[in-house]
Design an enzyme around this catalytic site. Sequence first.
Site, PDB file in Angstrom:
ATOM      1  CG  ASN A 139      72.294  22.263 -15.706  1.00 30.05           C
ATOM      2  OD1 ASN A 139      71.395  21.759 -15.073  1.00 30.05           O
ATOM      3  ND2 ASN A 139      72.119  22.668 -17.070  1.00 30.05           N
TER       4      ASN A 139
ATOM      5  CG  HIS B 101      67.997  22.044 -14.797  1.00 30.22           C
ATOM      6  ND1 HIS B 101      68.693  21.418 -15.734  1.00 30.22           N
ATOM      7  CD2 HIS B 101      67.095  20.987 -14.578  1.00 30.22           C
ATOM      8  CE1 HIS B 101      68.145  20.179 -16.069  1.00 30.22           C
ATOM      9  NE2 HIS B 101      67.032  20.101 -15.331  1.00 30.22           N
TER      10      HIS B 101
ATOM     11  CG  ASP C 155      59.799  21.656 -15.815  1.00 26.52           C
ATOM     12  OD1 ASP C 155      58.885  20.966 -15.543  1.00 26.52           O
ATOM     13  OD2 ASP C 155      60.718  21.609 -15.776  1.00 26.52           O
TER      14      ASP C 155
ATOM     15  CD  GLU D  70      68.969  24.472 -18.534  1.00 25.07           C
ATOM     16  OE1 GLU D  70      69.575  24.320 -17.752  1.00 25.07           O
ATOM     17  OE2 GLU D  70      68.749  23.691 -19.465  1.00 25.07           O
TER      18      GLU D  70
HETATM   19  C1  GLP Z   1      64.141  17.627 -16.048  1.00 26.71           C
HETATM   20  C2  GLP Z   1      63.103  18.699 -15.258  1.00 26.71           C
HETATM   21  C3  GLP Z   1      63.589  18.875 -13.921  1.00 26.71           C
HETATM   22  C4  GLP Z   1      63.839  17.611 -13.174  1.00 26.71           C
HETATM   23  C5  GLP Z   1      65.405  17.484 -13.711  1.00 26.71           C
HETATM   24  C6  GLP Z   1      66.061  16.095 -13.344  1.00 26.71           C
HETATM   25  O1  GLP Z   1      64.939  18.415 -17.300  1.00 26.71           O
HETATM   26  N1  GLP Z   1      62.837  19.837 -16.326  1.00 26.71           N
HETATM   27  O2  GLP Z   1      62.173  19.380 -13.448  1.00 26.71           O
HETATM   28  O3  GLP Z   1      63.884  17.786 -12.043  1.00 26.71           O
HETATM   29  O4  GLP Z   1      65.211  17.587 -15.034  1.00 26.71           O
HETATM   30  O5  GLP Z   1      65.434  14.841 -14.045  1.00 26.71           O
HETATM   31  P1  GLP Z   1      65.848  13.402 -13.604  1.00 26.71           P
HETATM   32  O6  GLP Z   1      65.085  13.238 -12.497  1.00 26.71           O
HETATM   33  O7  GLP Z   1      65.531  12.687 -14.874  1.00 26.71           O
HETATM   34  O8  GLP Z   1      67.319  13.346 -13.555  1.00 26.71           O
END
Ligand code: GLP
Length: 222
Positions: free
Chosen positions: A123, A125, A64, A130
Amino acid sequence: MSEEKYQEISRKTAELIANQLRTKPDSCLGLPTGRTPLACYAFLSGWTQSRQLNWSKARSFALDDYLDAEEHQTFAHYLQTNLYKNTNQQSDQQFNPRFFDDYDGVIAKCGGLDLTVIGIGSNGHIAFNEPGTARQTYTHCVKLTESTRQANSSFFGSIDKVPIYAVTMGVATILSSRLLVLIASGERKKKILDEALNGPVTPENPASYLQEHKNLTVLTDW
Ligand code: GLP
């Protein structure tokens, strides 16, 4: 969560990627961003620099990216800084959904995703899918939720600086990967991950769709 356990799951994730590249040098990898994969990328960077890993034929696909961020805050920049620049992969083998109208078509033309690593948001995702996202979604643009923007605000200083729009592989894109590795770090992910893996499959918790995948490895540091 302990630092030791976090390093352990990061090493395991890196080993899965390394084994994939050794078994199939032209693999297509789906790669996440966020805090969780940082140590994994450090392992991969170290192994590549000591010539234990060869990325010359591999293709990398970012899961993404933000659409309205300054370049240095994009996930393209994150992957460049934390991984790509330490590998011998050519930049034309590094794909980002911002630059393609038909990202799923590009992935399919390259032979499909072999191994995709994903994180999970608090949440539920996955990538930027989302809560509310349907199962049959391919790469698409999204408006980020307040909670996701809040969770990512530490990268931007404050929430009002966090981009509002993003582009993400869809749920169907992620589930099409032959192998999936989910990494989750920190107690705050425990409840949502437990619901995702053991509760009903529901759009309200996009990570719950992962139950439908036959080759899912889950690595947690708690
Ligand atoms: C982000 C990304 C995800 C990621 C998630 C968790 O917003 N879009 O691909 O897996 O949130 O992030 P973190 O590893 O910083 O908790």
